[in-house]
Design a protein around this motif. Structure first.
Motif, PDB file in Angstrom:
ATOM      1  N   LEU A  86     -12.039  -4.292  -8.673  1.00  0.00           N
ATOM      2  CA  LEU A  86     -11.028  -3.752  -9.564  1.00  0.00           C
ATOM      3  C   LEU A  86     -11.646  -2.859 -10.638  1.00  0.00           C
ATOM      4  CD1 LEU A  86      -8.788  -6.902  -9.803  1.00  0.00           C
ATOM      5  CD2 LEU A  86      -7.966  -4.611  -9.237  1.00  0.00           C
ATOM      6  N   LYS A  87     -10.866  -1.858 -11.042  1.00  0.00           N
ATOM      7  CA  LYS A  87     -11.297  -0.875 -12.030  1.00  0.00           C
ATOM      8  C   LYS A  87     -10.405  -0.969 -13.270  1.00  0.00           C
ATOM      9  CE  LYS A  87     -12.417   2.215  -8.185  1.00  0.00           C
ATOM     10  NZ  LYS A  87     -12.147   3.547  -7.570  1.00  0.00           N
ATOM     11  N   PRO A  88     -10.933  -0.636 -14.427  1.00  0.00           N
ATOM     12  CA  PRO A  88     -10.111  -0.705 -15.653  1.00  0.00           C
ATOM     13  C   PRO A  88      -8.828   0.120 -15.566  1.00  0.00           C
ATOM     14  CG  PRO A  88     -12.411  -0.505 -16.222  1.00  0.00           C
ATOM     15  CD  PRO A  88     -12.334  -0.330 -14.733  1.00  0.00           C
ATOM     16  N   GLU A  89      -8.896   1.251 -14.880  1.00  0.00           N
ATOM     17  CA  GLU A  89      -7.716   2.099 -14.780  1.00  0.00           C
ATOM     18  C   GLU A  89      -6.632   1.503 -13.893  1.00  0.00           C
ATOM     19  OE1 GLU A  89     -10.869   2.895 -14.076  1.00  0.00           O
ATOM     20  OE2 GLU A  89     -11.011   4.208 -12.290  1.00  0.00           O
ATOM     21  N   GLU A  90      -6.924   0.380 -13.272  1.00  0.00           N
ATOM     22  CA  GLU A  90      -5.924  -0.295 -12.445  1.00  0.00           C
ATOM     23  C   GLU A  90      -5.171  -1.365 -13.226  1.00  0.00           C
ATOM     24  OE1 GLU A  90      -8.661  -1.117  -9.133  1.00  0.00           O
ATOM     25  OE2 GLU A  90      -7.461   0.338  -7.972  1.00  0.00           O
ATOM     26  N   THR A  91      -5.402  -1.410 -14.503  1.00  0.00           N
ATOM     27  CA  THR A  91      -4.618  -2.276 -15.369  1.00  0.00           C
ATOM     28  C   THR A  91      -3.160  -1.836 -15.329  1.00  0.00           C
ATOM     29  OG1 THR A  91      -6.448  -2.786 -16.852  1.00  0.00           O
ATOM     30  CG2 THR A  91      -4.228  -2.964 -17.754  1.00  0.00           C
ATOM     31  N   ALA A  92      -2.272  -2.766 -14.983  1.00  0.00           N
ATOM     32  CA  ALA A  92      -0.863  -2.423 -14.805  1.00  0.00           C
ATOM     33  C   ALA A  92      -0.062  -3.688 -14.533  1.00  0.00           C
ATOM     34  CB  ALA A  92      -0.685  -1.459 -13.630  1.00  0.00           C
ATOM     35  N   VAL A  93       1.246  -3.531 -14.528  1.00  0.00           N
ATOM     36  CA  VAL A  93       2.127  -4.579 -14.016  1.00  0.00           C
ATOM     37  C   VAL A  93       2.311  -4.314 -12.531  1.00  0.00           C
ATOM     38  CG1 VAL A  93       4.428  -5.578 -14.086  1.00  0.00           C
ATOM     39  CG2 VAL A  93       3.292  -4.900 -16.216  1.00  0.00           C
ATOM     40  N   TYR A  94       1.996  -5.325 -11.739  1.00  0.00           N
ATOM     41  CA  TYR A  94       2.106  -5.218 -10.297  1.00  0.00           C
ATOM     42  C   TYR A  94       3.378  -5.932  -9.844  1.00  0.00           C
ATOM     43  CZ  TYR A  94      -2.582  -3.329  -9.904  1.00  0.00           C
ATOM     44  OH  TYR A  94      -3.697  -2.518 -10.000  1.00  0.00           O
ATOM     45  N   SER A  95       4.191  -5.197  -9.078  1.00  0.00           N
ATOM     46  CA  SER A  95       5.464  -5.743  -8.615  1.00  0.00           C
ATOM     47  C   SER A  95       5.557  -5.669  -7.108  1.00  0.00           C
ATOM     48  CB  SER A  95       6.634  -4.959  -9.217  1.00  0.00           C
ATOM     49  OG  SER A  95       6.621  -5.013 -10.628  1.00  0.00           O
ATOM     50  N   CYS A  96       6.182  -6.679  -6.536  1.00  0.00           N
ATOM     51  CA  CYS A  96       6.461  -6.615  -5.105  1.00  0.00           C
ATOM     52  C   CYS A  96       7.916  -6.215  -4.893  1.00  0.00           C
ATOM     53  CB  CYS A  96       6.153  -7.939  -4.416  1.00  0.00           C
ATOM     54  SG  CYS A  96       7.208  -9.305  -4.880  1.00  0.00           S
ATOM     55  N   ALA A  97       8.172  -5.661  -3.728  1.00  0.00           N
ATOM     56  CA  ALA A  97       9.502  -5.171  -3.400  1.00  0.00           C
ATOM     57  C   ALA A  97       9.787  -5.419  -1.937  1.00  0.00           C
ATOM     58  CB  ALA A  97       9.612  -3.683  -3.721  1.00  0.00           C
ATOM     59  N   ALA A  98      11.068  -5.522  -1.608  1.00  0.00           N
ATOM     60  CA  ALA A  98      11.479  -5.803  -0.232  1.00  0.00           C
ATOM     61  C   ALA A  98      12.569  -4.835   0.195  1.00  0.00           C
ATOM     62  CB  ALA A  98      11.998  -7.239  -0.129  1.00  0.00           C
ATOM     63  N   ARG A  99      12.527  -4.494   1.472  1.00  0.00           N
ATOM     64  CA  ARG A  99      13.591  -3.684   2.021  1.00  0.00           C
ATOM     65  C   ARG A  99      13.833  -4.099   3.456  1.00  0.00           C
ATOM     66  NH1 ARG A  99      12.677   1.087   5.094  1.00  0.00           N
ATOM     67  NH2 ARG A  99      14.555   1.952   4.147  1.00  0.00           N
TER      68      ARG A  99
END
Length: 123
Positions: A86-99
């Motif tokens: 992992l890289k610092p720039e990958e700091t984020a809110v990670y969400s899953c989604a379905a379709r």
């Protein structure tokens, strides 16, 4: 109706790993393609990866290829995101989604979303 709940986020040092999980409600989980997206503060939501209903086809953003792996266990109604290096720039809110249908990298085509889990990568 599908409800999605993510878990597994947290604080990790650069170069470290995390495994995210997304548990879905409902009895038709195996009919849905699943995707992971992320959104950092002040930035647009970004496609990370997607997997088809059976788990044998996947897509990845170029930025995560070779480091991230998506998988699913239909018996457990769960999709996973293994994140390595992992890289610092990958700091984020990670969400899953379905379709219901084919996997896609377009957020607009997903019908259901979880609230997300925060991933913070320190330098």
């Amino acid at each position: 109706q599908v409800q999605l709940v993510e878990s597994g986020g947290g604080l990790v040092q650069a170069g470290g790993s995390l495994r995210l999980s997304c548990v879905a409600s409902g009895r038709t989980f195996s009919s849905y393609a699943m995707g992971w997206f992320r959104q950092a503060p002040g930035k647009e939501r970004e496609f990370v990866t997607a997997i088809n209903w059976s788990g044998d086809r996947t897509d990845y953003a170029d930025s995560v290829k070779g480091r991230f792996t998506i998988s699913r266990d239909n018996a457990k109604n769960t999709v996973y995101l293994q994140m390595n290096s992992l890289k610092p720039e990958e700091t984020a809110v990670y969400s899953c989604a379905a379709r219901y249908g084919a996997r896609t990298n377009s957020a607009f085509e997903y019908d259901y979303w979880g609230r997300g889990t925060q991933v913070t990568v320190s330098s």
